[in-house]
Scaffold this motif. Structure first.
Motif, mmCIF file in Angstrom:
data_model
loop_
_atom_site.group_PDB
_atom_site.id
_atom_site.type_symbol
_atom_site.label_atom_id
_atom_site.label_comp_id
_atom_site.label_asym_id
_atom_site.label_seq_id
_atom_site.Cartn_x
_atom_site.Cartn_y
_atom_site.Cartn_z
ATOM 1 N N GLU A 1 0.828 -1.202 0.000
ATOM 2 C CA GLU A 1 0.000 0.000 0.000
ATOM 3 C C GLU A 1 0.864 1.255 0.000
ATOM 4 N N TYR A 2 1.980 1.203 0.700
ATOM 5 C CA TYR A 2 2.910 2.333 0.708
ATOM 6 C C TYR A 2 3.470 2.568 -0.700
ATOM 7 N N LYS B 1 2.121 1.799 -3.515
ATOM 8 C CA LYS B 1 1.053 2.335 -4.362
ATOM 9 C C LYS B 1 0.871 3.834 -4.123
ATOM 10 N N ARG B 2 0.982 4.251 -2.859
ATOM 11 C CA ARG B 2 0.868 5.688 -2.563
ATOM 12 C C ARG B 2 2.008 6.475 -3.197
ATOM 13 N N LYS B 3 3.128 5.800 -3.416
ATOM 14 C CA LYS B 3 4.278 6.428 -4.068
ATOM 15 C C LYS B 3 4.223 6.260 -5.592
ATOM 16 N N ASN B 4 3.056 5.869 -6.096
ATOM 17 C CA ASN B 4 2.807 5.737 -7.533
ATOM 18 C C ASN B 4 3.620 4.625 -8.194
#
Length: 267
Positions: A124-125, A127-130
């Motif tokens: 998830e981290y 993904k938050r960083k694209n």
């Protein structure tokens, strides 16, 4: 937007060997990838590591200072990584460009990707960083020697798929060590009724209902299949990599080489 492989699987399934073979292949074809070690117990690498969790925490230090065993110590290390995602890992990821391709070599402790939420939170981290991430699950091909072991491997893979909620590629590693490849090929895309028949022949009648439920579970999801990998063959590595790239849509924004599609003029 970056791209990433999360290389997971049981201990001894060949994750680091896969990472090494992948790096050598990409170096040969002129493709740039970055190898990231997420195993705090790792000691030696046959590929250059660009980011290493041991710079943050190592299993040896945890065992020595906290008196933990190897299993509990490894969970502690990964939870420590989770607590430092926004600090240490954030700083490490600043060294990469937006379209860089990262390969994360993960520990082999199976609970990390089946029911402990550490790797899921790590994903998830990213993904938050694209980052667009694909889970690459390795299973030793020598382990899949009969239907009961195959079902066990399928259940572990399916558990990881549900836990991580990622595009997922299953790989049968160490195919170069398999003497009779026909025995393994039967399990690449098996049918539920074939699995059920084989299970019932090997197990007592009181397990027939359980066998039916397991075979139907594999069939209902219709997502658990395996790609064989022989690291001796460049074509095998390339085929696996193309499947992974397709999952994360890597290279889809590259310029089309028009000359490749222009037919030759007739005389």
């Amino acid at each position: 937007m970056g791209f990433a492989q999360l290389v997971i699987g049981p201990a001894g399934s060949g994750k680091s060997t896969y990472c090494s073979g992948l790096y050598q292949h990409c170096e040969t074809v002129g493709r740039r990838i970055h190898m990231v070690n997420l195993d705090p117990a790792a000691e030696h690498f046959s590929y250059p590591v660009s980011t290493d969790i041991r710079e943050l925490i190592s299993l040896d230090d945890v065992m020595e200072e906290l008196g933990m065993g190897p299993n509990g110590g490894l969970i502690y290390c990964m939870e420590h990584l989770e607590d430092n995602l926004d600090d240490w890992l954030d700083e490490q990821l600043e060294n990469y460009l937006d379209d860089d391709y990262l390969v994360f070599d993960c520990p082999g402790q199976i609970e990390l990707f089946t029911h402990v939420p550490v790797l899921r939170n790590f994903v998830e981290y990213l993904k938050r960083k694209n980052f667009t991430v694909c889970a690459v699950y390795l299973l030793d091909s020598q382990f899949v020697s009969d239907v009961t072991k195959y079902i066990s491997g399928c259940m572990a893979s399916l558990s990881a798929m549900i836990q991580l909620e990622l595009p997922h590629i299953n790989i049968l590693s160490k195919m170069d060590l398999v003497s009779n490849k026909k025995d393994v090929e039967d399990y690449l895309n098996p049918e539920a009724q074939v699995l059920l028949s084989q299970l019932n022949r090997q197990m007592a009648p009181r397990f027939h209902k359980l066998n039916k439920a397991l075979a139907e579970l594999v069939d209902d999801y219709n997502m658990v299949n395996f790609i064989p990998l022989d690291l001796r063959k460049e074509s095998s590595i390339e085929y696996v990599l193309s499947n992974i790239d397709n999952c994360i849509q890597y290279g889809e924004d590259a310029d089309v080489k028009v000359r490749d599609f222009i037919p030759e003029e007739e005389d």
